[in-house]
Design a protein around this motif. Structure first.
Motif: not given
Length: 533
Positions: A34-49, A381-385, A408-409
Motif C-alpha cells: 500500500i505504501a510501496r506501490e500505492g504511495g499511501d505515504c507522504a513527506a515534508a519539512v517544517f521550520l522548528p516553530d 490493503t489497497e485503495i481503489i479509485a 496509485r493503482n
C-alpha cells in the motif's frame, strides 16, 4: 534583502527536491504494497516553530495532517530540546494524527548545534492491532477498537531505537515484520531529509531562515491575490455519506464559504453530529482537506503553509468533522473527500460562471486478510479509485483519485504475489459517469477470487446511495456497488461499509462510482442503476 530575493527561487527548488526525494526513498524502501506501490505515504519539512516549509508532491490526504502532527510533537518535545539522531513517533488523532494505521515519524534537523528544521514522514501501516485485520474495522464504535493509540513518544535517541517502544508496537500488530520494515523506511526518509536540509542550510548560511520566511510570505501573498480576483460573496454546498457503518442514516456534510477581499471563512456548521460508526474526522484530519483546497487557489505559489494564512475555519465540536474522544475515526477518508469536494463545489459557484460537476468522491479502502495453509498470516490493503467530474471544457477522467486522494493503482501482479487471491477483472466501469455535453469520469470495476482457505474482508466504500451531482443540466454519476458472489451461487450485497468472511471460490466484486457530467446532450444515456452486472 536583495540577497534573500536572489536565493528564494533556488532555495524553493532545493526544498522541493529534498521532500520529493524523501518521498521516493520511503516508497522504495517500504515493505507494504500500500505504501510501496500505492504511495499511501507522504513527506515534508517544517521550520522548528511548526510551520510547513515544503511538502512532497504526493498524497494530500496525509500531507495536510502533518501540520497538526508536528504541533502535537512540539507541544511535548520542544524543538530546542531535541538532539541530532532523535526521532519521535505518534498516531493519536487527538494529538495531531489521522487514524491509527497512519504512523508519523519526526526527526530534528540539526545544524551548528541547534534545531533548524524538522523532517517528517507519515505512512499507512498494514496493521496496528484492533478488532479487524488491517486496523480499519468499518463497524468500530470506539477508537480503542481500531488499534494501538500512540501519543507523541521518543522512538530513537542518537539514532538508536528504544526497544521498549518497539516491543510494544510489534506486540500489537498482526504483521510485525511489515511494521518494522515500514518504520525503517520512514526513518530512512527523514534521515535523508535531515542531511540534505542541513547541507542546504550550510550553503545558504545565515540567510536560510530569512529566505524561508520570505517563501512563506510569498505563498500567502499569491493566495491572497487569487482571492482578490473573485467577487465577494457567500456560497454553500451540501453532501452526505451513506451511513456511518452502524446505521444507514445519511451523514450530512455542509459547508459555507464567505469570501471578503483577500480573506476566506470556511464554516462546516450544519454538518451532522459525530457518529457511532468510524466516519468521524478529527480536526487534524480535516486539515488535509483545508490545505488541499487552499493550495488549489494559487497552485503556482511555493508549496508551503503560507496559503493557509488567509483562511479561518469553523469545525463545530461534537460534529462528524470535530468529534470528541473516544470517537471511532478509521473511515474518515470518505468524510474528507466529500468535505473537500464540497469546498471545491461551493467555490466554483462563486469563482466560475460555469461551475464544475462533482467528483465521485470515493476512495474505496479494501483490507483482505487470512491464513496460509502453513499457518502464516497474509494481509493486503489497497485503495481503489473512482471518477472525476466533468467541466465546461472536457470529460471527467476515469479511474482516478481526485481532490485529497492521490493514491496509485496497486498492480494485479503485486496483489496476486502477496495474497492467495486472483484478480479476475480490473477494468473501467463503462457507463458509470454521468451523461451530458461532457461526460463524467467512469469508476473502476474489480473482481477478486479467493483461491484457498477462508479470509476476512474489511470494505470501506461510499456513494452506494448518493450520487455525484452533474452541473448545468448534466447527469449525476452512477452509485457504487459491492457484493460477494459465493461459490454456491448465493449473492451477498455489501453496504458502503462492511465486514465479511469469504471462502475459497468466492468472488468479491467492487464497482466504484462515477463523476457528474457537465451540460445537457440530446443523446444522453441514463447512468446505470446500482445493480449487479
Amino acid at each position: 534583502m536583495n540577497e534573500h530575493l536572489i536565493l528564494m527561487e533556488p532555495v524553493r527548488l532545493a526544498l522541493q527536491g529534498i521532500v520529493d526525494r524523501m518521498q521516493s526513498r520511503m516508497m522504495r524502501a517500504a515493505y507494504s504494497s500500500i505504501a510501496r506501490e500505492g504511495g499511501d505515504c507522504a513527506a515534508a519539512v517544517f521550520l522548528p516553530d511548526g510551520r510547513l516549509l515544503a511538502q512532497a508532491r504526493s498524497l494530500p490526504l496525509l500531507l495536510g495532517s502533518l501540520i497538526p502532527a508536528i504541533a502535537g510533537v512540539l507541544q511535548r518535545f520542544p524543538a530546542q530540546q531535541m538532539a541530532d539522531g532523535d526521532a519521535y513517533l505518534m498516531n493519536d488523532p487527538w494529538s495531531g494524527g489521522t487514524h491509527l494505521p497512519d504512523l508519523i515519524v519526526v526527526r530534528p534537523i540539526v545544524s551548528e548545534g541547534r534545531t533548524i528544521a524538522l523532517a517528517a514522514a507519515i505512512l499507512h501501516h498494514q496493521d496496528v492491532g484492533g478488532m479487524a485485520p488491517g486496523s480499519i474495522p468499518p463497524n468500530a464504535t470506539d477508537i480503542h477498537q481500531e488499534g494501538l493509540r500512540i501519543p507523541p513518544v521518543r522512538w530513537r535517541a542518537a539514532g538508536e531505537v528504544d526497544r521498549n517502544v518497539e516491543t510494544l508496537l510489534t506486540a500489537n500488530s498482526r504483521t510485525p515484520g511489515n511494521l518494522l520494515g515500514d518504520l525503517n523506511a520512514q526513518w530512512s526518509a527523514v534521515s535523508l531529509g535531515a542531511s540534505e536540509t542541513a547541507a542546504l542550510r550550510a550553503r545558504t548560511g545565515a540567510s536560510f531562515e530569512a529566505v524561508c520566511d520570505a517563501l512563506l510570505a510569498q505563498s500567502e501573498r499569491m493566495t491572497r491575490e487569487a482571492l482578490r480576483q473573485v467577487p465577494d460573496g457567500s456560497w454553500q454546498w451540501e453532501d452526505q455519506l451513506d451511513g456511518d457503518g452502524i446505521t444507514d442514516a445519511p451523514v450530512r456534510i455542509a459547508v459555507q464559504l464567505h469570501k471578503r477581499g483577500d480573506a476566506l471563512s470556511i464554516d462546516f456548521t450544519g454538518s451532522s453530529a459525530q457518529t457511532r460508526g468510524p466516519v468521524n474526522a478529527s480536526p487534524s484530519s480535516m486539515m488535509s482537506a483545508l490545505l488541499f483546497f487552499m493550495r488549489s487557489l494559487a497552485p503556482q505559489a511555493p508549496n508551503n503553509a503560507g496559503c493557509l494564512a488567509p483562511a479561518t475555519w469553523v469545525l463545530p465540536e461534537g460534529s462528524v468533522v470535530n468529534p470528541r474522544l473516544p470517537a471511532a475515526v478509521n473511515a474518515r477518508t470518505a468524510t474528507l473527500k466529500l468535505a473537500c469536494n464540497a469546498m471545491l463545489s461551493a467555490w466554483s459557484l462563486g469563482a466560475s460562471r460555469e461551475p464544475l460537476a462533482s467528483n465521485a468522491g470515493v476512495a474505496t479502502v479494501l483490507s483482505l486478510g487470512g491464513t496460509h495453509a502453513n499457518g502464516t498470516r497474509w494481509l493486503l490493503t489497497e485503495i481503489i479509485a473512482s471518477g472525476a467530474g466533468a467541466s465546461a471544457q472536457a470529460d471527467g477522467t476515469s479511474g482516478i483519485s481526485t481532490d485529497v486522494g492521490n493514491a496509485r493503482n496497486t498492480p494485479v501482479e503485486v496483489i496476486e504475489s502477496e495474497a492467495p487471491v486472483r484478480v479476475n477483472t480490473y477494468a473501467i466501469r463503462e457507463g458509470s459517469g454521468g451523461t451530458g455535453r461532457f461526460q463524467g469520469g467512469h469508476g473502476v470495476r474489480r473482481v477478486y477470487e479467493l483461491l484457498e482457505g477462508q479470509g476476512s474482508i474489511s470494505y470501506r466504500g461510499e456513494r452506494h446511495v448518493s450520487r455525484a451531482r452533474g452541473s448545468q443540466g448534466g447527469g449525476n454519476g452512477a452509485s457504487s456497488a459491492a457484493r460477494i458472489e459465493r461459490a454456491d451461487g448465493r449473492i451477498d450485497v455489501l453496504p458502503a461499509r462492511a465486514r465479511a468472511e469469504w471462502s475459497a471460490g468466492d468472488r468479491l466484486v467492487i464497482e466504484t462510482a462515477g463523476g457528474g457530467a457537465w451540460g445537457t446532450a440530446a443523446n444522453a444515456r441514463a447512468a446505470p442503476e446500482n445493480q449487479p452486472t
